[in-house]
Design an enzyme around this catalytic site. Structure first.
Site, mmCIF file in Angstrom:
data_model
loop_
_atom_site.group_PDB
_atom_site.id
_atom_site.type_symbol
_atom_site.label_atom_id
_atom_site.label_comp_id
_atom_site.label_asym_id
_atom_site.label_seq_id
_atom_site.Cartn_x
_atom_site.Cartn_y
_atom_site.Cartn_z
ATOM 1 N N GLY A 94 -37.417 -4.987 29.580
ATOM 2 C CA GLY A 94 -36.387 -5.868 30.000
ATOM 3 C C GLY A 94 -35.223 -4.910 30.583
ATOM 4 O O GLY A 94 -34.986 -3.567 30.327
ATOM 5 N N CYS A 95 -34.346 -5.624 31.815
ATOM 6 C CA CYS A 95 -33.171 -4.888 32.361
ATOM 7 C C CYS A 95 -32.335 -4.626 31.423
ATOM 8 O O CYS A 95 -31.927 -3.293 31.248
ATOM 9 C CB CYS A 95 -32.925 -5.513 33.465
ATOM 10 S SG CYS A 95 -32.277 -7.533 32.934
ATOM 11 N N TYR A 96 -31.695 -5.237 30.749
ATOM 12 C CA TYR A 96 -30.615 -4.910 29.862
ATOM 13 C C TYR A 96 -31.269 -4.048 28.729
ATOM 14 O O TYR A 96 -30.303 -2.898 28.561
ATOM 15 C CB TYR A 96 -30.069 -6.260 28.867
ATOM 16 C CG TYR A 96 -28.971 -7.061 29.751
ATOM 17 C CD1 TYR A 96 -27.941 -6.769 30.420
ATOM 18 C CD2 TYR A 96 -29.261 -8.411 29.505
ATOM 19 C CE1 TYR A 96 -26.971 -7.385 31.048
ATOM 20 C CE2 TYR A 96 -28.271 -9.225 30.326
ATOM 21 C CZ TYR A 96 -27.256 -8.664 31.189
ATOM 22 O OH TYR A 96 -26.432 -9.650 31.728
#
Length: 346
Positions: free
Chosen positions: A149-151
């Site tokens: 995921g990005c976070y």
């Protein structure tokens, strides 16, 4: 020539995959999958592709696609790939999944946080968490990649060296995260409307954001013990970018030079992770449109805490760029091939 197919090609992450792959002369996109736009010209959905892409969108028939390509990218909602994955697919092609379906190894945790039944848990252990800076050797041999995921990507890379070296108490980690609105996807949502987002900033998913267990799981591997964090994301009025500010208590007194040495130990030879000079704070503008992650830190002796910071483009290193980075590794290509993107400014 690598033959590629994209399912979910009309979302923001899918569109970014198309943009990155079209710049290469060693990749051919054979399938622009989009359940919402079947038979529509791809360039009519993304007009920036006018006279660049002549193809029309196809459906999401992953079994038919597996017969045609060397790699499938699935930029789809959670649960899509898990509901369709079969051994027959993986026996014919490699799969890089941009959803969370195979990121979390504990199926009970996945089902609790994502509020859905996992349809194919038998593939979870095989799937490699596609963070190249940590799992490069496993990625080389993988058939199935769980693209992070990005976070979690930005958070983990900002914190990892200090947890791995035991310089901070991992039980004290607090992560304050901010993301541009493209992170919410391209679907029509009231909370993403211009009038809702512009001139505004807000926290969301407070205490319940689904990236929390992903970050905790990866930090637990680094720490060698279970790690629980506080994670709060915020939506800010910009298109792209993630900024992480994380806090942790020092496990022992440490100088700037000792902490910097820890970051250099893990990132000195990493092309896409840039450890900034002393007192230079990461900014989303300095990584926009690129696959770079800028990280840095500041010791606060008054509180015996350290502030860890990171910035990256959520659509590139946070999604499509990292997926292409994983593809390069899987096919034995230079890791930065097609990804030497200079950050855009202004």
């Amino acid at each position: 020539m690598i033959k590629a197919g994209i399912i979910g090609s009309t979302g923001y992450a899918g569109g970014e995959l198309v943009r990155l792959l079209l710049q290469r002369d060693d990749v051919e996109i054979l399938w622009y999958g989009s359940k919402s736009y079947i038979d529509q010209k791809y360039a009519s959905i993304y007009q920036n592709m006018f006279e660049i892409v002549d193809d029309s969108c196809l459906d999401d028939n992953i079994e038919a696609l597996a017969e045609k390509v060397d790699v499938i990218f699935t930029a789809t909602p959670q649960g899509f790939l898990a509901s369709l994955m079969k051994e027959d697919i993986l026996s014919k092609t490699k799969v890089i999944d941009l959803s969370a379906d195979y990121r979390i190894k504990d199926v009970d945790i996945y089902e609790a946080w994502y509020k859905m039944e996992h349809k194919t848990p038998q593939f979870i252990n095989e799937a490699v968490y596609g963070l190249p800076e940590i799992n490069r050797e496993e990625i080389k041999k993988a058939r199935l990649i769980a693209n992070p995921g990005c976070y979690p990507t930005c958070s983990f890379l900002s914190i990892y060296p200090l947890v791995k070296e035991g310089l901070i108490d991992p039980s004290t980690i607090i992560i304050d995260a901010k993301s541009g609105t493209s992170g919410a996807g391209r679907g029509a949502k009231v909370d993403s409307l211009y009038c809702e987002v512009n001139e505004n900033i807000k926290a969301y998913g407070v205490g319940v954001h689904r990236h929390t267990p992903e970050i905790e799981e990866q930090l637990s591997y680094a720490a060698g013990k279970p790690v629980t964090i506080s994670f709060t994301p915020h939506l800010v009025p910009m298109n792209r970018g993630i900024l992480i500010t994380a806090y942790g208590t020092l496990a022992k007194t440490a100088s700037y030079e000792e902490v910097k040495a820890a970051y250099d130990k893990y990132y000195k030879n990493e092309y896409f992770v840039r450890v900034l000079e002393k007192d230079v704070v990461p900014q989303t503008k300095w990584v926009e449109g690129s696959n770079f992650v800028d990280v840095n830190f500041k010791i606060d002796p008054r509180t015996n805490r350290i502030i860890m910071m990171g910035a990256m483009d959520n659509l590139v290193k946070g999604a499509a760029g990292q997926a292409v980075q994983n593809m390069n590794i899987m096919f034995g290509l230079p890791e930065n091939k097609g990804l030497k993107l200079i950050p855009m400014f202004p």
